[in-house]
Scaffold this motif. Sequence first.
Motif, mmCIF file in Angstrom:
data_model
loop_
_atom_site.group_PDB
_atom_site.id
_atom_site.type_symbol
_atom_site.label_atom_id
_atom_site.label_comp_id
_atom_site.label_asym_id
_atom_site.label_seq_id
_atom_site.Cartn_x
_atom_site.Cartn_y
_atom_site.Cartn_z
ATOM 1 N N GLU A 32 0.832 -1.203 0.000
ATOM 2 C CA GLU A 32 0.000 0.000 0.000
ATOM 3 C C GLU A 32 0.865 1.251 0.000
ATOM 4 O O GLU A 32 0.626 2.209 -0.744
ATOM 5 C CB GLU A 32 -0.923 -0.022 1.224
ATOM 6 N N ASP A 35 2.381 1.677 -3.443
ATOM 7 C CA ASP A 35 1.403 2.174 -4.403
ATOM 8 C C ASP A 35 1.208 3.679 -4.256
ATOM 9 O O ASP A 35 1.169 4.431 -5.238
ATOM 10 C CB ASP A 35 0.071 1.431 -4.205
ATOM 11 N N GLN A 39 2.252 6.571 -6.985
ATOM 12 C CA GLN A 39 1.247 7.484 -7.535
ATOM 13 C C GLN A 39 1.661 8.930 -7.323
ATOM 14 O O GLN A 39 1.508 9.776 -8.201
ATOM 15 C CB GLN A 39 -0.118 7.218 -6.892
ATOM 16 N N GLU A 193 -7.221 7.005 -15.396
ATOM 17 C CA GLU A 193 -7.071 5.725 -14.706
ATOM 18 C C GLU A 193 -7.980 4.708 -15.382
ATOM 19 O O GLU A 193 -9.104 5.020 -15.785
ATOM 20 C CB GLU A 193 -7.429 5.848 -13.225
ATOM 21 N N ARG A 273 -1.122 0.074 -10.591
ATOM 22 C CA ARG A 273 -1.574 0.081 -9.209
ATOM 23 C C ARG A 273 -1.874 -1.354 -8.833
ATOM 24 O O ARG A 273 -2.503 -2.085 -9.583
ATOM 25 C CB ARG A 273 -2.816 0.964 -9.034
ATOM 26 N N LYS A 275 -3.045 -4.558 -6.100
ATOM 27 C CA LYS A 275 -3.871 -5.001 -4.991
ATOM 28 C C LYS A 275 -3.692 -6.499 -4.863
ATOM 29 O O LYS A 275 -3.882 -7.243 -5.817
ATOM 30 C CB LYS A 275 -5.348 -4.670 -5.210
ATOM 31 N N TYR A 283 -2.783 3.855 -14.182
ATOM 32 C CA TYR A 283 -3.074 5.288 -14.160
ATOM 33 C C TYR A 283 -1.891 6.042 -14.732
ATOM 34 O O TYR A 283 -0.784 5.522 -14.829
ATOM 35 C CB TYR A 283 -3.387 5.758 -12.733
#
Length: 864
Positions: A32, A35, A39, A193, A273, A275, A283
């Motif tokens: 996390e 990421d 970004q 995105e 991105r 997960k 994005y």
Amino acid sequence: MKAFRINSDEYNELDIQEEKLQNVLESLSGMELKDIAEQLVSLSNGAGAIIISLAEDLTPLHGLHCYIDNKTTATKSVSLDASIKAAPKGDFLDIKALHIDDVAYEKQYVLSARQLYCPDYNLVGCIVVFNDRQQFSAPLIEAALNIAAERLTFALKQYLHSDCPVLHTNAKLNRKLDLLNEIGSISKTGGWEVELNTGKIVWTDEMYALYGLPVGTPITMESSMAYFPVESRKAIEEAFNRVIKEGKEYCHEGFLNRLDGQPIRVKATGKARYKGGRVTHIYGALEDITEAYRLLETEHNYTAYLAAILDNLNDAVVTIDTKGMVITANKTVAALFGYHPEDIIGHDVTMLMPEAYAKYHADYIRHYLETGKAKIIGIGREVTGKHKNGKEFPIELSISEVIQDGQRQFIGIVKDITERKKAIEDTYKAAYYDSLTQLPNIRSFEKDLDRVIQQASSQYRSLDIFCCLIDMDNFTQYNLSFGKYVGDAILRTLGLRLNKLLPEGLTLYRGIGDNFMILSTTPIENDAKPLNLTLDSLEWECHKQISAPLTISKLVHNVTAAIASCRLDAKKASNEKINGVLTFGKKRAKKQGPGGMVALDKTAFDDYDRYQEISHSFTRALEEREFYLMLQPQYDANQQIISSEALIRWEHPELGFISPAEFIPVAEESDAIIDIGNWVIEDACRLLRACLDQGLRTRIAVNISGRHIVRADFAKQLLETVDKWRVSPDMLMLEITETTLISSVELVRERMESLGHEGFSFSIDDFGTGYSSLSYLKELPISELKIDRYFVDEITFQDESVPIVDSIVDLAHALNVSTVAEGIETEFQWDYLKQRGCNYFQGFYFSKPLPEKNWFDLVLQHKK
């Protein structure tokens, strides 16, 4: 202004150490944090970022995640000298110094930072972004820091509370996105995105503005990519897929064609991105850099800019004066010729040329200056260059003339084409040569044949073309029995043998699969006696070379091949026709058995045309009822008709009468023989039905081809036909050749046994010409052996016996089957066969084959 200072005196005293206490920020997952940091770097056009955890008393704890130069970096110590900015920017920090592992980042980048708070508004850390000075945009960076902080706060809420206030957080994020839209409008940078699972696309307002589309216009990946030129579209699509597969970010500069048709230069970036360890979203940003490029082009010194371009070309660029002296040279000269630019400037350019070119160079320049005529200026051509070490290599040289400071100069652009020529040669070899035998391949054969035909057609004399096709016999069996290695070794050896055999003017080619081709690469004159003698014996010489034993892996192999050669009139020839004639000749050679040879003369075109006409006429002949039956009666010893043989005949509208001996072998090459066989059975059943309607019961024998009887639907169609005409199966005698029996014995046995149970009878036609096993004859439901006319013709003198005929009759008695002798032409032959115990008789002595009406009248007459 409330301010605090971390390590204002000694950086090393307050280094962040792993053994210090942790806070709640350090409970977030590394993925996390990664990421969010990535970004932030993407949105701010940054070079890196770091997330630092702090204690409540502002004591630094740990560097949680450091992302620099597109990769995560482990940190041992972090030192920070910062103060809180005045309201209304109290959430941001002024950074005077940032050291990571003793590297001073404030000297390399512009540093911007924002404090991070827990949901209860306690300070837990800060996030810092590094930007290159030329990429720095304060509003854009503040907006990106706010979004990163909101994401971290939201993540902390999810971690600390199960009922996280999503709506409140989304409202804050929307306010930040509004700010990002405003910043994007100012900087002409749009954000986007894509959710990979659903394909949903989110655009900022500036994205629509860049495309020239109204905000909110429905957009898809396909429609958005359609505005890019083909090259940019392909590059971005490939980069996008790399992000999905490998997680690699991309940056591409190119052009975007707006809705109004105006092209703008843009920079497109994209990142992944994650997960759960997998990419879920892509994005990125799209920035209008049209104005930036314009400013770059005007601000740079033109001379320096041009020099940089020249030095980075893959081609050498050399300028000379009218005396051949080198004025300028770019750095690529060193890579091509081994000389540094300073080594050749001021020297004669001939030092870069082989002697063969160098000695004439001064004359070339003088001639051009005097006449204005040149063979190379303005025209690129291939010449030879000379390296410093003396080695010569191929180059492509383009020369143009310019006027510089009132002086005539010549600019030469030199490209090393060594690799290109090698690639062309390799490509040519791959396309036109066989990798196994190193012989020219079938494509070379066709190309050379076209050239020979064209060469011959330009001559007023009558010339011939000679070709030869060598097709190995049963060669697939060698690969199956001994392995492909042995098969390849045999082909290589035969290629060497045949190639050594051929004289000058004849070329050997590797054909498709296991065959070879020979072509006379020049048209042949009729009076070329030495070559004519060679061609006359060529097939036999090739046969000897092929059949000579080959030793592969200590095993001796003996192979054979069908050889078909043709010498044809060049004026009638075409590539397709010659290949067709060779294939036609190969089939004839194969019918002779292993090692068969056929030499076709100038009439081969006519034979081939007739063959083609026959092979393409079967369907029409059946539809137009060009086929018809003739019937030849079979008699018993009392000269009573007991059966008849159905003999097919064909009256072709253009070719006239065609013998079954000619068209049946052609039909057997395809399924046409199936259609013809079905027609014969159908017409025979029609005649049997007509006899029954007249109260006459007789039998008709029909020939069944091997290709027909092994068909899976043969029995079904045969039964349907006899049912249709309401005739009994025992009224049909099915004749199969001995060759058919031994070539497909298992399938034929299966069909015969099945049909035998239905009441059909079988006769072995041309018995004695094959090599059938007696055990098969005993086991199969055979009713009759038919003695071939070849053996009947041997019955000539009363005092001489014919052992083969006698043996066949005796064998039939032993097997308890009947015998039919065909081709009887004399009373003596009939008497001899009767005395030996033959049962039935057929031949011109009794009756020629009769048309349907005459046969019908004859059968009825015998009944009466």
